[in-house]
Scaffold this motif. Structure first.
Motif, PDB file in Angstrom:
ATOM      1  N   PRO A   1       2.757   6.516   5.227  1.00  0.00           N
ATOM      2  CA  PRO A   1       2.915   5.465   6.895  1.00  0.00           C
ATOM      3  C   PRO A   1       2.538   6.104   8.178  1.00  0.00           C
ATOM      4  O   PRO A   1       1.858   5.621   8.669  1.00  0.00           O
ATOM      5  N   TRP A   2       2.866   7.737   8.691  1.00  0.00           N
ATOM      6  CA  TRP A   2       2.624   7.597   9.445  1.00  0.00           C
ATOM      7  C   TRP A   2       2.274   8.437  10.011  1.00  0.00           C
ATOM      8  O   TRP A   2       1.484   8.200  11.022  1.00  0.00           O
ATOM      9  N   SER A   3       0.816   9.059   9.014  1.00  0.00           N
ATOM     10  CA  SER A   3      -0.866   9.275   9.346  1.00  0.00           C
ATOM     11  C   SER A   3      -1.770   7.740   9.803  1.00  0.00           C
ATOM     12  O   SER A   3      -2.541   8.265  10.734  1.00  0.00           O
ATOM     13  N   PHE A   4      -0.934   6.422   9.702  1.00  0.00           N
ATOM     14  CA  PHE A   4      -1.839   6.006   9.379  1.00  0.00           C
ATOM     15  C   PHE A   4      -1.873   4.910  10.688  1.00  0.00           C
ATOM     16  O   PHE A   4      -1.308   4.272  12.285  1.00  0.00           O
ATOM     17  N   ALA A   5       0.488   5.534  11.624  1.00  0.00           N
ATOM     18  CA  ALA A   5       0.966   4.232  12.454  1.00  0.00           C
ATOM     19  C   ALA A   5       0.138   4.401  13.771  1.00  0.00           C
ATOM     20  O   ALA A   5       0.163   4.650  14.670  1.00  0.00           O
ATOM     21  N   ILE A   6      -0.259   6.674  13.681  1.00  0.00           N
ATOM     22  CA  ILE A   6       0.797   7.020  15.049  1.00  0.00           C
ATOM     23  C   ILE A   6      -1.475   6.411  15.748  1.00  0.00           C
ATOM     24  O   ILE A   6      -1.456   6.453  16.992  1.00  0.00           O
ATOM     25  N   PRO A   7      -2.104   7.127  14.427  1.00  0.00           N
ATOM     26  CA  PRO A   7      -3.418   7.153  15.195  1.00  0.00           C
ATOM     27  C   PRO A   7      -3.445   5.269  15.572  1.00  0.00           C
ATOM     28  O   PRO A   7      -4.367   4.606  16.191  1.00  0.00           O
ATOM     29  N   MET A   8      -2.629   4.165  14.799  1.00  0.00           N
ATOM     30  CA  MET A   8      -2.783   2.735  15.628  1.00  0.00           C
ATOM     31  C   MET A   8      -2.191   2.654  16.772  1.00  0.00           C
ATOM     32  O   MET A   8      -2.480   1.646  17.383  1.00  0.00           O
ATOM     33  N   ALA A   9      -1.270   3.187  16.624  1.00  0.00           N
ATOM     34  CA  ALA A   9      -0.324   3.100  17.954  1.00  0.00           C
ATOM     35  C   ALA A   9      -0.825   3.471  19.288  1.00  0.00           C
ATOM     36  O   ALA A   9      -1.284   3.288  20.306  1.00  0.00           O
ATOM     37  N   ILE A  10      -2.345   4.768  19.115  1.00  0.00           N
ATOM     38  CA  ILE A  10      -3.019   5.009  19.737  1.00  0.00           C
ATOM     39  C   ILE A  10      -4.181   3.346  20.324  1.00  0.00           C
ATOM     40  O   ILE A  10      -3.711   3.181  21.592  1.00  0.00           O
ATOM     41  N   ILE A  11      -4.441   2.849  19.688  1.00  0.00           N
ATOM     42  CA  ILE A  11      -4.595   2.120  19.584  1.00  0.00           C
ATOM     43  C   ILE A  11      -3.629   0.443  20.479  1.00  0.00           C
ATOM     44  O   ILE A  11      -4.918   0.523  21.429  1.00  0.00           O
ATOM     45  N   THR A  12      -2.763   0.453  19.467  1.00  0.00           N
ATOM     46  CA  THR A  12      -1.726  -0.886  20.193  1.00  0.00           C
ATOM     47  C   THR A  12      -1.682  -0.174  22.061  1.00  0.00           C
ATOM     48  O   THR A  12      -1.619  -1.001  23.084  1.00  0.00           O
TER      49      THR A  12
ATOM     50  N   GLY B   1       0.855  -1.481   0.051  1.00  0.00           N
ATOM     51  CA  GLY B   1      -0.151  -0.153   0.340  1.00  0.00           C
ATOM     52  C   GLY B   1       0.860   1.273   0.043  1.00  0.00           C
ATOM     53  O   GLY B   1       0.752   2.201  -0.753  1.00  0.00           O
ATOM     54  N   PHE B   2       1.649   1.242   1.014  1.00  0.00           N
ATOM     55  CA  PHE B   2       2.902   2.782   1.719  1.00  0.00           C
ATOM     56  C   PHE B   2       4.245   2.363   0.640  1.00  0.00           C
ATOM     57  O   PHE B   2       4.605   3.292   0.259  1.00  0.00           O
TER      58      PHE B   2
ATOM     59  N   GLY C   1      -8.391   6.070  18.495  1.00  0.00           N
ATOM     60  CA  GLY C   1      -7.571   5.885  17.718  1.00  0.00           C
ATOM     61  C   GLY C   1      -8.478   4.943  16.238  1.00  0.00           C
ATOM     62  O   GLY C   1      -8.032   5.863  15.395  1.00  0.00           O
ATOM     63  N   ALA C   2      -9.043   4.590  15.982  1.00  0.00           N
ATOM     64  CA  ALA C   2     -10.065   4.215  15.306  1.00  0.00           C
ATOM     65  C   ALA C   2     -10.649   5.127  14.830  1.00  0.00           C
ATOM     66  O   ALA C   2     -10.965   5.265  12.677  1.00  0.00           O
ATOM     67  N   ALA C   3     -11.470   6.298  14.639  1.00  0.00           N
ATOM     68  CA  ALA C   3     -11.736   7.182  14.119  1.00  0.00           C
ATOM     69  C   ALA C   3     -10.644   8.109  13.991  1.00  0.00           C
ATOM     70  O   ALA C   3     -10.912   8.564  12.659  1.00  0.00           O
ATOM     71  N   LEU C   4      -9.590   8.227  14.385  1.00  0.00           N
ATOM     72  CA  LEU C   4      -8.162   8.863  13.956  1.00  0.00           C
ATOM     73  C   LEU C   4      -8.138   7.853  12.579  1.00  0.00           C
ATOM     74  O   LEU C   4      -7.802   9.163  11.439  1.00  0.00           O
ATOM     75  N   ILE C   5      -8.188   6.553  12.038  1.00  0.00           N
ATOM     76  CA  ILE C   5      -7.877   5.960  11.240  1.00  0.00           C
ATOM     77  C   ILE C   5      -8.376   5.819  10.091  1.00  0.00           C
ATOM     78  O   ILE C   5      -8.183   6.111   9.065  1.00  0.00           O
ATOM     79  N   LEU C   6      -9.985   6.484  10.525  1.00  0.00           N
ATOM     80  CA  LEU C   6     -10.613   7.014   9.436  1.00  0.00           C
ATOM     81  C   LEU C   6     -10.829   8.458   9.311  1.00  0.00           C
ATOM     82  O   LEU C   6     -11.319   8.089   7.333  1.00  0.00           O
ATOM     83  N   THR C   7     -10.409   8.705   9.710  1.00  0.00           N
ATOM     84  CA  THR C   7     -10.313  10.394   8.829  1.00  0.00           C
ATOM     85  C   THR C   7      -9.103  10.750   8.055  1.00  0.00           C
ATOM     86  O   THR C   7      -8.629  11.133   7.492  1.00  0.00           O
TER      87      THR C   7
ATOM     88  N   TYR D   1      10.432  -1.508  11.195  1.00  0.00           N
ATOM     89  CA  TYR D   1      10.264  -0.220  12.067  1.00  0.00           C
ATOM     90  C   TYR D   1       9.151   0.347  12.628  1.00  0.00           C
ATOM     91  O   TYR D   1       8.909  -0.107  13.410  1.00  0.00           O
ATOM     92  N   PHE D   2       8.589   0.008  11.106  1.00  0.00           N
ATOM     93  CA  PHE D   2       6.758   0.988  11.703  1.00  0.00           C
ATOM     94  C   PHE D   2       6.166  -0.414  12.345  1.00  0.00           C
ATOM     95  O   PHE D   2       5.149  -0.049  12.854  1.00  0.00           O
TER      96      PHE D   2
END
Length: 394
Positions: free
Chosen positions: A300-311, A239-240, A288-294, A249-250
């Motif tokens: 990659p970082w725009s996805f990684a940071i919200p996913m990190a909030i979930i984790t 994808g990215f 985190g899920a709301a940020l992923i959808l937004t 690393y991500f």
């Protein structure tokens, strides 16, 4: 609770045993896109090396738990880890998707002894708030596994072939086996139930309403993480457009978020009510899920940071939630631990299968899974607290 000298330093071994699933799944993640090309198979087929492992692992958990309640923790662990070592070597020499999937099933059958029995050993040795702290310590240590496993897998792919990933897993099994051989039996009072009836302990657990409710709620909260594990390599690499090493690393960054959540839990244990940490964790999954959808598709970082909030949210809520689940039972700790992790992995396999389908927008699917699961468990948890359904003992 008094502990013999041989058990004073058992926490690292318990953490290693608990980390077997993470090492067994995450090390191979960087190779999945290339294996799909090498074998000319779709992602949904190649991801069966993950899904088949999870399903088999979960199924065999149901056997190791009650057997360990009857015969002790040590002998089933030795047998399971020995099988894991053998299967890892067979995986290393597999030459097709079908044979690798078959050997992964065998590997999972052996690995199933590790996580469930390590949690049961934790209940054997520790109690109350001490157990909750130990579970948090174990969560911190085992978070190193998903952090370094894909990086190690990426390095192996850079200099060797994917076969060496399974040789490395076999060596991890040898280390675990040596630790178990040096550890005394932790179960002080074995169940007197005959082997022919030992599986009936699950029937009693399924009649324990509080236990069943808590297991389901806590298991659904982990489904977004397992969905991410299955879809991460395709998402980042295909994808990215990242390399296999950069993907690792991500993925490690996401594992770091899990460790940070567990460390936060450890710091807050004793100072903050466990129920508040669970509530905050479930709310964080929704955020985190709301940020992923937004913003998740922007890079990659725009996805990684919200996913990190979930984790991170899962990391801060999992130790107290595991402790709370075990607090709902007074006997058959091995069976209770096995059924808990069985539900974790079974629902996790559902998430893996779902995200592995041929979606045109995998990020949005993953965000939708996280949002629905987070909202569901948050609402359920608020209802459970309001109605005082679960038991909490200090």
């Amino acid at each position: 609770m008094h502990k013999p000298a041989e058990l004073k330093n058992i926490v690292p071994l318990l953490a290693l045993l608990t980390a077997f699933p993470a090492f067994s799944t995450d090390m191979i993640l960087p190779a999945i896109p290339s294996l799909a090309v090498i074998w000319d198979k779709s992602l949904s087929v190649v991801n069966l090396i993950l899904i088949a492992f999870f399903v088999t692992y979960a199924f065999f958990l149901l056997f190791y738990g009650p057997i360990s309640d009857r015969y002790g923790r040590r002998r089933p662990l030795i047998a399971g880890i020995s099988l894991y070592i053998l299967a890892s070597m067979l995986c290393a020499v597999a030459n097709s998707a079908a044979t690798l999937i078959a050997f992964r099933i065998l590997q999972a059958a052996g690995a199933a002894a590790s996580a469930s029995l390590s949690m049961a050993m934790t209940k054997d040795i520790f109690s109350g708030k001490e157990r909750e702290r130990i579970l948090a310590y174990i969560a911190i240590i085992m978070a190193l596994a998903p952090m370094f496993a894909p990086i190690l897998g990426g390095w192996i792919l850079a200099y060797l072939s994917w076969h060496w990933i399974f040789f490395a897993q076999g060596m991890m099994g040898v280390i675990g086996l040596m630790g178990v051989l040096r550890t005394p039996e932790t179960l002080k009072e074995a169940s007197e139930t005959p082997l022919s009836r030992v599986m009936h302990s699950y029937g009693k657990l399924l009649l324990n309403r509080n236990y069943v409710i808590m297991v389901l709620v806590m298991s659904v909260s982990l489904l977004p993480l397992y969905s991410f594990i299955a879809g991460s390599s395709a998402l980042y690499i295909n994808g990215f457009g990242l390399s296999e090493q950069n993907f690792s690393y991500f993925f490690a960054f996401n594992a770091l978020a899990l460790m940070a959540g567990s460390m936060s839990c450890l710091k807050l244990t004793g100072r903050t009510d466990s129920r508040y940490m669970i509530t905050a964790g479930f709310a964080g999954i929704v955020l985190g899920a709301a940020l992923i959808l937004t913003i998740g598709q922007r890079g990659p970082w725009s996805f990684a940071i919200p996913m990190a909030i979930i984790t991170y949210s899962i990391g801060i809520s999992r130790p107290p939630s595991n402790h709370l689940v075990l607090e709902q039972v007074r006997k058959d700790a091995g069976s209770a631990s096995s059924l808990l992790i069985f539900t974790y992995f079974t629902l996790g396999a559902v998430g893996m299968w779902l995200v592995s389908q041929d979606w045109t927008d995998r990020i949005r699917i993953l965000g939708a899974i996280a949002l629905s699961c987070g909202a569901l468990v948050l609402v359920a948890w608020m209802i459970l607290q309001r109605k005082n359904i679960v038991h909490i003992r200090s």
